[in-house]
Scaffold this motif. Structure first.
Motif, PDB file in Angstrom:
ATOM      1  N   ASP A 121       0.848  -1.180   0.000  1.00 18.31           N
ATOM      2  CA  ASP A 121       0.000   0.000   0.000  1.00 18.31           C
ATOM      3  C   ASP A 121       0.891   1.240   0.000  1.00 18.31           C
ATOM      4  O   ASP A 121       2.111   1.144   0.091  1.00 18.31           O
ATOM      5  CB  ASP A 121      -0.995  -0.016   1.174  1.00 18.31           C
ATOM      6  N   ARG A 122       0.289   2.411  -0.088  1.00 19.04           N
ATOM      7  CA  ARG A 122       1.095   3.629  -0.245  1.00 19.04           C
ATOM      8  C   ARG A 122       1.950   3.922   0.977  1.00 19.04           C
ATOM      9  O   ARG A 122       3.053   4.447   0.848  1.00 19.04           O
ATOM     10  CB  ARG A 122       0.224   4.819  -0.613  1.00 19.04           C
ATOM     11  N   HIS A 123       1.491   3.547   2.166  1.00 22.03           N
ATOM     12  CA  HIS A 123       2.289   3.765   3.376  1.00 22.03           C
ATOM     13  C   HIS A 123       3.512   2.853   3.381  1.00 22.03           C
ATOM     14  O   HIS A 123       4.607   3.261   3.772  1.00 22.03           O
ATOM     15  CB  HIS A 123       1.446   3.543   4.633  1.00 22.03           C
ATOM     16  N   GLN A 124       3.316   1.611   2.949  1.00 19.41           N
ATOM     17  CA  GLN A 124       4.436   0.680   2.866  1.00 19.41           C
ATOM     18  C   GLN A 124       5.442   1.123   1.812  1.00 19.41           C
ATOM     19  O   GLN A 124       6.649   0.981   2.004  1.00 19.41           O
ATOM     20  CB  GLN A 124       3.924  -0.729   2.560  1.00 19.41           C
ATOM     21  N   LEU A 125       4.964   1.670   0.700  1.00 22.36           N
ATOM     22  CA  LEU A 125       5.875   2.163  -0.332  1.00 22.36           C
ATOM     23  C   LEU A 125       6.719   3.326   0.186  1.00 22.36           C
ATOM     24  O   LEU A 125       7.910   3.399  -0.097  1.00 22.36           O
ATOM     25  CB  LEU A 125       5.097   2.589  -1.577  1.00 22.36           C
ATOM     26  N   VAL A 126       6.107   4.223   0.959  1.00 20.75           N
ATOM     27  CA  VAL A 126       6.856   5.342   1.541  1.00 20.75           C
ATOM     28  C   VAL A 126       7.930   4.802   2.488  1.00 20.75           C
ATOM     29  O   VAL A 126       9.088   5.230   2.451  1.00 20.75           O
ATOM     30  CB  VAL A 126       5.906   6.321   2.268  1.00 20.75           C
ATOM     31  N   GLU A 127       7.560   3.843   3.329  1.00 20.81           N
ATOM     32  CA  GLU A 127       8.526   3.273   4.267  1.00 20.81           C
ATOM     33  C   GLU A 127       9.644   2.539   3.526  1.00 20.81           C
ATOM     34  O   GLU A 127      10.815   2.640   3.894  1.00 20.81           O
ATOM     35  CB  GLU A 127       7.831   2.324   5.241  1.00 20.81           C
ATOM     36  N   LEU A 128       9.296   1.828   2.465  1.00 18.39           N
ATOM     37  CA  LEU A 128      10.310   1.132   1.673  1.00 18.39           C
ATOM     38  C   LEU A 128      11.289   2.127   1.066  1.00 18.39           C
ATOM     39  O   LEU A 128      12.500   1.915   1.102  1.00 18.39           O
ATOM     40  CB  LEU A 128       9.645   0.294   0.580  1.00 18.39           C
ATOM     41  N   ARG A 129      10.788   3.221   0.522  1.00 24.52           N
ATOM     42  CA  ARG A 129      11.672   4.245  -0.044  1.00 24.52           C
ATOM     43  C   ARG A 129      12.598   4.831   1.018  1.00 24.52           C
ATOM     44  O   ARG A 129      13.763   5.083   0.754  1.00 24.52           O
ATOM     45  CB  ARG A 129      10.846   5.342  -0.709  1.00 24.52           C
ATOM     46  N   ILE A 146      15.251  -4.671   0.761  1.00 29.73           N
ATOM     47  CA  ILE A 146      13.942  -4.647   0.094  1.00 29.73           C
ATOM     48  C   ILE A 146      13.246  -5.993   0.287  1.00 29.73           C
ATOM     49  O   ILE A 146      12.069  -6.063   0.648  1.00 29.73           O
ATOM     50  CB  ILE A 146      14.087  -4.307  -1.403  1.00 29.73           C
ATOM     51  N   TRP A 147      13.987  -7.072   0.054  1.00 25.06           N
ATOM     52  CA  TRP A 147      13.447  -8.426   0.218  1.00 25.06           C
ATOM     53  C   TRP A 147      12.916  -8.623   1.640  1.00 25.06           C
ATOM     54  O   TRP A 147      11.800  -9.096   1.842  1.00 25.06           O
ATOM     55  CB  TRP A 147      14.521  -9.464  -0.092  1.00 25.06           C
ATOM     56  N   ASP A 148      13.722  -8.269   2.630  1.00 26.07           N
ATOM     57  CA  ASP A 148      13.336  -8.462   4.027  1.00 26.07           C
ATOM     58  C   ASP A 148      12.113  -7.626   4.396  1.00 26.07           C
ATOM     59  O   ASP A 148      11.317  -8.038   5.241  1.00 26.07           O
ATOM     60  CB  ASP A 148      14.497  -8.102   4.954  1.00 26.07           C
ATOM     61  N   PHE A 149      11.955  -6.471   3.773  1.00 27.11           N
ATOM     62  CA  PHE A 149      10.790  -5.633   4.043  1.00 27.11           C
ATOM     63  C   PHE A 149       9.527  -6.256   3.445  1.00 27.11           C
ATOM     64  O   PHE A 149       8.487  -6.305   4.092  1.00 27.11           O
ATOM     65  CB  PHE A 149      10.999  -4.230   3.469  1.00 27.11           C
ATOM     66  N   ILE A 150       9.631  -6.733   2.224  1.00 24.38           N
ATOM     67  CA  ILE A 150       8.458  -7.293   1.539  1.00 24.38           C
ATOM     68  C   ILE A 150       8.108  -8.681   2.065  1.00 24.38           C
ATOM     69  O   ILE A 150       6.936  -9.005   2.240  1.00 24.38           O
ATOM     70  CB  ILE A 150       8.696  -7.344   0.017  1.00 24.38           C
ATOM     71  N   PHE A 151       9.127  -9.489   2.327  1.00 26.46           N
ATOM     72  CA  PHE A 151       8.924 -10.873   2.770  1.00 26.46           C
ATOM     73  C   PHE A 151       9.620 -11.103   4.111  1.00 26.46           C
ATOM     74  O   PHE A 151      10.607 -11.831   4.176  1.00 26.46           O
ATOM     75  CB  PHE A 151       9.461 -11.855   1.730  1.00 26.46           C
TER      76      PHE A 151
END
Length: 162
Positions: A121-129, A146-151
Motif C-alpha cells: 500500500d502507499r504507506h508501505q511504499l513510503v517506508e520502503l523508499r 527490500i526483500w526483508d521488508f516485503i517478505f
C-alpha cells in the motif's frame, strides 16, 4: 593592460569532478566484482517466478532505486476502503463510498505480499523508499533490505540478480 585570471580548463592537473568508478573497481556484497551488465531481479519474481515472469522480460533493473520504482508502479495495491477493503479506481470514489456508510467491517491481515496476489500500500511504499535511501549500502545489501521488508522472515535467495 588588465591582468588575466588563470582559468581552469579540462587540462588542469587537478580534476574538477570526482572520478567515476570503473566496473572493475565496484564490488558487490558477495565480494565479487559487479559488472554494469548485471540486472537486479524483481523480488516478486524471485519469490514467485511463475506468477511474475513479466517482471523478468519487461524491465531492466540496474539499481535498487529502479527496483523500488518498479515495485511502486507494478506491485502496489489499489486504493481500498479502510472498513471493508473494497478496491476503488480513485480516492474520490473511495471517499464517496465511505460517506455512504453502507459497508461492513472486515478484518484484514496487514502484510506486504504473502501469496503473490497483494501488493504494497502507499504507506508501505513510503517506508520502503525511506529504508532503501540510506547511503553506504551496496546494491546487493540494499536489495536484500527490500526483500526483508516485503517478505519478512522468508529465506533470502542466493543472489539478488536475474
Amino acid at each position: 593592460m588588465s591582468a588575466r585570471r588563470k582559468s581552469s580548463s579540462c587540462h588542469d592537473d587537478q580534476p574538477r569532478k570526482r572520478r567515476r568508478s570503473t566496473p572493475a573497481e565496484v564490488h558487490d556484497d558477495d565480494g565479487g566484482q559487479y559488472t554494469g551488465g548485471r540486472a537486479l531481479a524483481c523480488p516478486l519474481y524471485k519469490r514467485f517466478p511463475t506468477q511474475f515472469t513479466r517482471c523478468l522480460f519487461r524491465n531492466s533493473l540496474t539499481s535498487t532505486s529502479f527496483v523500488v520504482q518498479h515495485i511502486g508502479r507494478c506491485h502496489s495495491q489499489p486504493i481500498r476502503c479502510p472498513i471493508c477493503s473494497r478496491a476503488f479506481d480513485g480516492a474520490a470514489e473511495r471517499d464517496e463510498h465511505i460517506r455512504q456508510q453502507t459497508c461492513q467491517s472486515v478484518s484484514r491481515v496487514r502484510g506486504c505480499i504473502d501469496n503473490g496476489r497483494e501488493g504494497l500500500d502507499r504507506h508501505q511504499l513510503v517506508e520502503l523508499r525511506q529504508r532503501t535511501s540510506r547511503r553506504g549500502l551496496t546494491e546487493a545489501k540494499c536489495w536484500y533490505a527490500i526483500w526483508d521488508f516485503i517478505f519478512p522472515g522468508a529465506p533470502r535467495p542466493d543472489s539478488p540478480y536475474v
